[in-house]
Design an enzyme around this catalytic site. Structure first.
Site, PDB file in Angstrom:
ATOM      1  N   ARG A   1      15.444 -25.653  22.667  1.00 51.93           N
ATOM      2  CA  ARG A   1      14.014 -25.973  22.626  1.00 51.93           C
ATOM      3  C   ARG A   1      13.737 -26.935  21.495  1.00 51.93           C
ATOM      4  O   ARG A   1      14.135 -26.703  20.361  1.00 51.93           O
ATOM      5  CB  ARG A   1      13.207 -24.702  22.319  1.00 51.93           C
ATOM      6  CG  ARG A   1      12.822 -23.926  23.488  1.00 51.93           C
ATOM      7  CD  ARG A   1      11.733 -22.924  23.254  1.00 51.93           C
ATOM      8  NE  ARG A   1      11.384 -22.494  21.913  1.00 51.93           N
ATOM      9  CZ  ARG A   1      10.356 -21.720  21.641  1.00 51.93           C
ATOM     10  NH1 ARG A   1       9.570 -21.309  22.616  1.00 51.93           N
ATOM     11  NH2 ARG A   1      10.095 -21.333  20.430  1.00 51.93           N
TER      12      ARG A   1
ATOM     13  N   THR B   1       7.897 -29.906  20.257  1.00 54.88           N
ATOM     14  CA  THR B   1       7.214 -29.872  21.569  1.00 54.88           C
ATOM     15  C   THR B   1       7.440 -28.559  22.311  1.00 54.88           C
ATOM     16  O   THR B   1       6.707 -28.246  23.252  1.00 54.88           O
ATOM     17  CB  THR B   1       7.746 -31.003  22.473  1.00 54.88           C
ATOM     18  OG1 THR B   1       9.136 -30.725  22.760  1.00 54.88           O
ATOM     19  CG2 THR B   1       7.633 -32.363  21.799  1.00 54.88           C
TER      20      THR B   1
ATOM     21  N   ASP C   1      14.121 -15.251  16.116  1.00 58.35           N
ATOM     22  CA  ASP C   1      14.980 -16.178  16.863  1.00 58.35           C
ATOM     23  C   ASP C   1      16.230 -15.431  17.329  1.00 58.35           C
ATOM     24  O   ASP C   1      17.100 -15.073  16.521  1.00 58.35           O
ATOM     25  CB  ASP C   1      15.357 -17.361  15.966  1.00 58.35           C
ATOM     26  CG  ASP C   1      16.095 -18.429  16.755  1.00 58.35           C
ATOM     27  OD1 ASP C   1      17.141 -18.113  17.370  1.00 58.35           O
ATOM     28  OD2 ASP C   1      15.641 -19.580  16.777  1.00 58.35           O
TER      29      ASP C   1
ATOM     30  N   ASP D   1      19.749 -17.009  16.474  1.00 60.35           N
ATOM     31  CA  ASP D   1      20.095 -16.870  15.053  1.00 60.35           C
ATOM     32  C   ASP D   1      20.474 -15.427  14.716  1.00 60.35           C
ATOM     33  O   ASP D   1      21.402 -15.190  13.934  1.00 60.35           O
ATOM     34  CB  ASP D   1      18.916 -17.312  14.172  1.00 60.35           C
ATOM     35  CG  ASP D   1      18.794 -18.830  14.112  1.00 60.35           C
ATOM     36  OD1 ASP D   1      19.757 -19.519  14.492  1.00 60.35           O
ATOM     37  OD2 ASP D   1      17.730 -19.323  13.697  1.00 60.35           O
TER      38      ASP D   1
HETATM   39  C1  PRP Z   1      15.621 -19.585  22.783  1.00 59.75           C
HETATM   40  C2  PRP Z   1      15.893 -18.467  23.771  1.00 59.75           C
HETATM   41  C3  PRP Z   1      15.524 -19.106  25.076  1.00 59.75           C
HETATM   42  C4  PRP Z   1      14.394 -20.016  24.708  1.00 59.75           C
HETATM   43  C5  PRP Z   1      13.117 -19.370  25.133  1.00 59.75           C
HETATM   44  O1  PRP Z   1      16.664 -20.480  22.757  1.00 59.75           O
HETATM   45  O2  PRP Z   1      17.198 -18.003  23.736  1.00 59.75           O
HETATM   46  O3  PRP Z   1      16.589 -19.858  25.673  1.00 59.75           O
HETATM   47  O4  PRP Z   1      14.417 -20.164  23.282  1.00 59.75           O
HETATM   48  O5  PRP Z   1      12.050 -20.204  24.898  1.00 59.75           O
HETATM   49  P1  PRP Z   1      11.171 -20.867  26.060  1.00 59.75           P
HETATM   50  O6  PRP Z   1      10.903 -19.778  27.041  1.00 59.75           O
HETATM   51  O7  PRP Z   1       9.936 -21.302  25.334  1.00 59.75           O
HETATM   52  O8  PRP Z   1      11.930 -22.016  26.631  1.00 59.75           O
HETATM   53  P2  PRP Z   1      16.716 -21.720  21.727  1.00 59.75           P
HETATM   54  O9  PRP Z   1      16.186 -22.947  22.364  1.00 59.75           O
HETATM   55  O10 PRP Z   1      16.082 -21.301  20.428  1.00 59.75           O
HETATM   56  O11 PRP Z   1      18.249 -21.962  21.565  1.00 59.75           O
HETATM   57  P3  PRP Z   1      19.394 -21.022  20.938  1.00 59.75           P
HETATM   58  O12 PRP Z   1      19.557 -19.842  21.872  1.00 59.75           O
HETATM   59  O13 PRP Z   1      20.571 -21.924  20.931  1.00 59.75           O
HETATM   60  O14 PRP Z   1      18.966 -20.582  19.566  1.00 59.75           O
HETATM   61  N1  URA Z   2      13.151 -18.121  21.263  1.00 60.47           N
HETATM   62  C1  URA Z   2      13.451 -17.045  20.485  1.00 60.47           C
HETATM   63  O1  URA Z   2      14.623 -16.831  20.151  1.00 60.47           O
HETATM   64  N2  URA Z   2      12.458 -16.242  20.098  1.00 60.47           N
HETATM   65  C2  URA Z   2      11.174 -16.457  20.444  1.00 60.47           C
HETATM   66  O2  URA Z   2      10.294 -15.649  20.056  1.00 60.47           O
HETATM   67  C3  URA Z   2      10.869 -17.573  21.238  1.00 60.47           C
HETATM   68  C4  URA Z   2      11.882 -18.383  21.645  1.00 60.47           C
END
Ligand code: PRP
Ligand code: URA
Length: 212
Positions: free
Chosen positions: A107, A111, A203, A206
């Site tokens: 993400r 944005t 997150d 993380d």
């Molecule tokens: C997080 C989570 C989802 C997404 C959800 O991933 O694991 O994939 O955000 O958000 P959305 O519904 O608004 O799209 P992130 O993009 O943070 O990547 P990561 O898992 O690599 O930390």
């Molecule tokens: N991705 C995450 O990991 N946590 C949130 O709350 C939203 C998006």
């Protein structure tokens, strides 16, 4: 368990207890990982209740019989990287012979739009039940894009499992893909200004991988 058309919410006390432990900011990486895996297994047990079986011949100590077994090669698990990876072993514990695909999406922090960086799916995908896993369904952008990518590759029978969803994300995924089955461990209150789920768990990627 509450159910609206194509969406299943889990109310089992054991599952809710584990989700509460996940939310706790004091829960460290090791425990967090174990909990994500356990929750995925408990959710998967329900989500896979319509998995196809085939009768096979088994010889018991008493006699030979035809008895149902999971047609395991028909299942594909597709985690959305990174956080979805944490759920894979929970489902594999149930169906060890499942194939695993990967979809990489991150993400944009400004944005909140998802960006694709990887896609590798088991082929052919059209005959398989596909379980997409991602602990968080926030705006729904990542989940919706992942399902679109799978459909572009020919995927038809798609299930989506998230541990925590925001109403906004669930609505978007359901509107964009009304044909898929969605499983939600807990429906939270809302998104904040940074599109994080409230109260959520922070997150997920993380917390699973110990990064920041
Ligand atoms: C997080 C989570 C989802 C997404 C959800 O991933 O694991 O994939 O955000 O958000 P959305 O519904 O608004 O799209 P992130 O993009 O943070 O990547 P990561 O898992 O690599 O930390
Ligand atoms: N991705 C995450 O990991 N946590 C949130 O709350 C939203 C998006």
């Amino acid at each position: 368990m509450e159910h609206i058309e194509n969406v299943t919410f889990f109310d089992h006390p054991l599952l809710q207890h584990k989700i509460s432990m996940l939310r706790d900011e004091q829960t460290g990486t090791n425990e967090f990982r174990k909990l994500v895996e356990e929750i995925a297994m408990l959710m998967g047990y329900e989500a896979l209740r319509d998995l196809p079986t085939e009768d096979v011949e088994i010889k018991t100590p008493i006699e030979t019989c035809m008895t149902p077994m999971i047609a395991g090669k028909k299942l594909a698990i597709v985690p959305i990287l990174r956080a979805g990876l944490g759920m894979v072993n929970g489902i594999l514990a149930l169906v060890p012979s499942a194939k695993v695909g990967h979809i990489g999406l991150y993400r944009d922090p400004e944005t909140h739009e998802p960006h694709e960086y990887y896609c590798k799916l088991p082929e052919p995908i059209d005959q398989r039940t596909i379980v997409v896993v991602d602990p968080m369904l926030a705006t729904g952008g990542s989940g919706s894009d992942a399902v679109s990518m799978i459909k572009q590759h020919g995927g038809q029978h798609i299930k989506f499992m998230s541990i925590i969803a925001a109403p906004e994300g669930l609505q978007r995924l359901h509107n964009d893909h009304p044909d898929i089955q969605i499983y939600v461990g807990h429906l939270d209150r809302c998104l904040n200004d940074h599109a994080y789920i409230c109260p959520g768990l922070g997150d997920a990627g993380d917390r699973i991988f110990g990064t920041k």
